[in-house]
Design an enzyme around this catalytic site. Structure first.
Site, mmCIF file in Angstrom:
data_model
loop_
_atom_site.group_PDB
_atom_site.id
_atom_site.type_symbol
_atom_site.label_atom_id
_atom_site.label_comp_id
_atom_site.label_asym_id
_atom_site.label_seq_id
_atom_site.Cartn_x
_atom_site.Cartn_y
_atom_site.Cartn_z
ATOM 1 N N ASP A 13 0.985 -1.301 0.076
ATOM 2 C CA ASP A 13 0.014 0.131 -0.072
ATOM 3 C C ASP A 13 0.890 1.235 -0.155
ATOM 4 O OD1 ASP A 13 -2.344 -1.488 0.191
ATOM 5 O OD2 ASP A 13 -1.765 -1.752 2.401
ATOM 6 N N LYS A 16 2.181 2.142 -5.077
ATOM 7 C CA LYS A 16 3.163 1.840 -6.113
ATOM 8 C C LYS A 16 2.122 1.938 -7.448
ATOM 9 C CE LYS A 16 3.382 -2.263 -4.495
ATOM 10 N NZ LYS A 16 2.633 -1.979 -2.977
ATOM 11 N N GLY A 40 -4.084 -4.366 -4.673
ATOM 12 C CA GLY A 40 -5.197 -3.557 -4.970
ATOM 13 C C GLY A 40 -4.559 -2.271 -4.913
ATOM 14 N N GLN A 223 2.145 -5.935 -3.150
ATOM 15 C CA GLN A 223 2.661 -5.987 -1.779
ATOM 16 C C GLN A 223 3.797 -5.449 -1.507
ATOM 17 O OE1 GLN A 223 1.640 -9.248 -2.946
ATOM 18 N NE2 GLN A 223 -0.500 -8.603 -2.670
HETATM 19 P P1 IMP Z 1 -2.673 -12.683 2.054
HETATM 20 O O1 IMP Z 1 -1.749 -12.187 1.041
HETATM 21 O O2 IMP Z 1 -4.163 -12.613 1.667
HETATM 22 O O3 IMP Z 1 -2.468 -14.105 2.148
HETATM 23 O O4 IMP Z 1 -2.396 -11.916 3.261
HETATM 24 C C1 IMP Z 1 -1.194 -12.057 4.192
HETATM 25 C C2 IMP Z 1 -0.774 -10.573 4.881
HETATM 26 O O5 IMP Z 1 -0.414 -9.879 3.674
HETATM 27 C C3 IMP Z 1 -1.894 -9.805 5.423
HETATM 28 O O6 IMP Z 1 -1.274 -9.205 6.589
HETATM 29 C C4 IMP Z 1 -2.620 -9.059 4.410
HETATM 30 O O7 IMP Z 1 -2.980 -7.830 5.029
HETATM 31 C C5 IMP Z 1 -1.267 -8.721 3.765
HETATM 32 N N1 IMP Z 1 -1.442 -8.065 2.342
HETATM 33 C C6 IMP Z 1 -1.611 -8.731 1.195
HETATM 34 N N2 IMP Z 1 -1.917 -8.123 0.317
HETATM 35 C C7 IMP Z 1 -1.682 -6.822 0.658
HETATM 36 C C8 IMP Z 1 -1.418 -5.534 0.071
HETATM 37 O O8 IMP Z 1 -1.792 -5.472 -1.392
HETATM 38 N N3 IMP Z 1 -1.214 -4.481 0.500
HETATM 39 C C9 IMP Z 1 -1.050 -4.746 2.015
HETATM 40 N N4 IMP Z 1 -1.083 -5.783 2.681
HETATM 41 C C10 IMP Z 1 -1.268 -6.941 2.046
#
Ligand code: IMP
Length: 428
Positions: A13, A16, A40, A223
């Site tokens: 977040d 990017k 996202g 991420q």
């Molecule tokens: P997952 O990727 O849904 O398995 O989530 C694993 C961890 O990564 C969690 O703490 C999510 O909140 C974080 N996370 C996954 N995608 C994003 C992103 O695009 N931005 C911020 N945090 C993310």
């Protein structure tokens, strides 16, 4: 060769989306290389607003090829929802290509994601986005996954389900969940299978040719480095590597093709989900920053945790990614924050350290060591050149540059494309 990679330096977040959107305007190929619709970002221009989760930012330029690389895990339903949203807004999606080696997220991956999270105790919960990312990567690593080339092949998909559904159903039964019926699943996915087929290609070869032909290629990370399975705050991470090192493996290009790497950082830090966050603070100032920066997840709507900028984290990102420069985002949000704090090191059991500990237990014992700088009170959201920024805003940026050891090539002062100060040109 002209390749630029955009990576997150914090916990995702970082903004990017805005940087890739800016760079995508001059790119001939834009490639997402990992993750799925857990990511996202919102892109704003000409009074319009688009939330992208899977599709690369180059989709807004008609002549740009947009690749979803082999390192991604893709939910076909989510992909078509996004494509339909774009088509409705008269944005063509013809330029999209999906790697034949990318993995597919099906409905039961999302169910498993929720079930696995529910098994963890409150304080050990990762706080996933519940999009099925972890289970899809788990199956990839354990050689049980479904690749795009097989999903779009009727026989291969059916055979995959014959092999795999018994395993899935044992799991679901154990959790007391409804099991999956093969025919119902095939029927549900049939329209997506047919629609996806023309988009599925050997994108690694297409990329090889593009790079050999000196095309301008942009790699778009999702991420951030601190969510990397290897270099992040494991186990509070995502299930892929958002780093520049991951580009080669996850797109099929040579590591030698990774050139310029732009590390995107907020002017402060945020994190969603669980896990250690050394510079986190709560209270009125955190609420002010959350509101001014609209710090709520694009994918889940969750309020983000707020902290000061952490140069121990940024130096970790510098080493891990080989950053060429930084893009410092959301500087305008810090208007009226006095003083501005920058974390320069951690204190661990009485000693000063300058690295990110591997052990979460050790990391949790680290206390941030701050320096303080005077803040700025001026509205900077209309500033378009670096030297027009207030002295204290420049001093803040330059201190970060000194502490991290790279220059800030981009400084962002607002969400719109126009609210971007560019100090270095890319794709010359
Ligand atoms: P997952 O990727 O849904 O398995 O989530 C694993 C961890 O990564 C969690 O703490 C999510 O909140 C974080 N996370 C996954 N995608 C994003 C992103 O695009 N931005 C911020 N945090 C993310």
């Amino acid at each position: 060769m002209h390749t630029v990679t955009v990576v997150g330096t914090q916990w995702g977040d970082e903004g990017k989306g805005k940087v890739t959107d800016y760079l995508a305007a001059n790119a001939e190929v834009v490639v997402r290389y990992q993750g799925g619709n857990n990511a996202g970002h919102t892109i704003k221009f000409d009074g319009k607003k688009f939330a992208l989760h899977l599709i690369p930012s180059g989709v807004f330029n008609e002549s740009t090829i947009n690749i979803l690389g082999n390192g991604m895990v893709i939910n076909p339903l989510a992909l078509f929802e996004e494509m339909d949203m774009l088509e409705k807004a008269n944005v063509s999606t013809k330029s999209i290509m999906v790697s034949n080696r990318a993995h597919v997220i099906l409905s039961y991956h999302q169910t498993m994601d929720k079930l696995f999270e529910a098994l963890r105790s409150d304080e050990k919960r990762v706080g996933t986005t519940a999009k099925g990312i972890g289970p899809a990567y788990m199956e990839k690593a354990s050689r049980q996954g479904l690749r795009m080339c097989d999903f779009v092949d009727e026989v291969a998909f059916s055979e995959h389900l014959d092999q795999h559904l018994p395993y899935v159903n044992v799991l679901l039964k154990t959790f007391g969940e409804e099991t999956i019926d093969k025919d119902a699943l095939l029927k549900r996915y049939k329209p997506y299978q047919l629609r996806l087929k023309p988009y599925v290609q050997d994108t690694a070869r297409i990329l090889y040719d593009a790079i050999a032909a000196d095309k301008k290629v942009l790699f778009e990370g999702a991420q951030g480095t601190m969510l990397c399975t290897d270099h992040g705050t494991y186990p509070y991470v995502t299930s892929s590597s958002p780093t520049a090192a991951s580009v080669a493996l996850n797109t099929g290009i040579s590591p030698k093709s990774i050139q310029t790497v732009v590390g995107v950082s907020k002017a402060y830090t945020t994190r969603v989900g669980g896990g250690v966050f050394a510079t986190e603070f709560t209270g009125a100032l955190a609420d002010q920053i959350r509101t001014q920066g609209n710090e709520f997840g694009t994918t889940t709507g969750r309020p983000r945790r707020i902290g000061w900028i952490d140069t121990v984290v940024l130096r970790h990102a510098l080493r891990t990614n080989g950053l060429s420069s930084l893009a410092v985002m959301l500087l305008d949000v810090l208007k009226g924050v006095h003083p501005l704090k920058i974390c320069v090191a951690y204190k661990l059991d009485g000693d000063m350290i300058d690295y990110v500990p591997a052990s979460i237990k050790v990391y949790e014992r680290c206390e941030p060591v701050y320096i303080e700088l005077d803040g700025f009170s001026e509205d900077i959201s209309g500033v378009t050149s670096y030297d027009k920024l207030p002295g204290n805003a420049r001093q803040y940026i330059e201190k970060i540059e000194d502490l991290v050891g790279v220059s800030a090539s981009i400084v962002s002062v607002g969400p719109d494309r126009k609210q971007t100060i560019i100090r270095e040109s890319f794709f010359k």
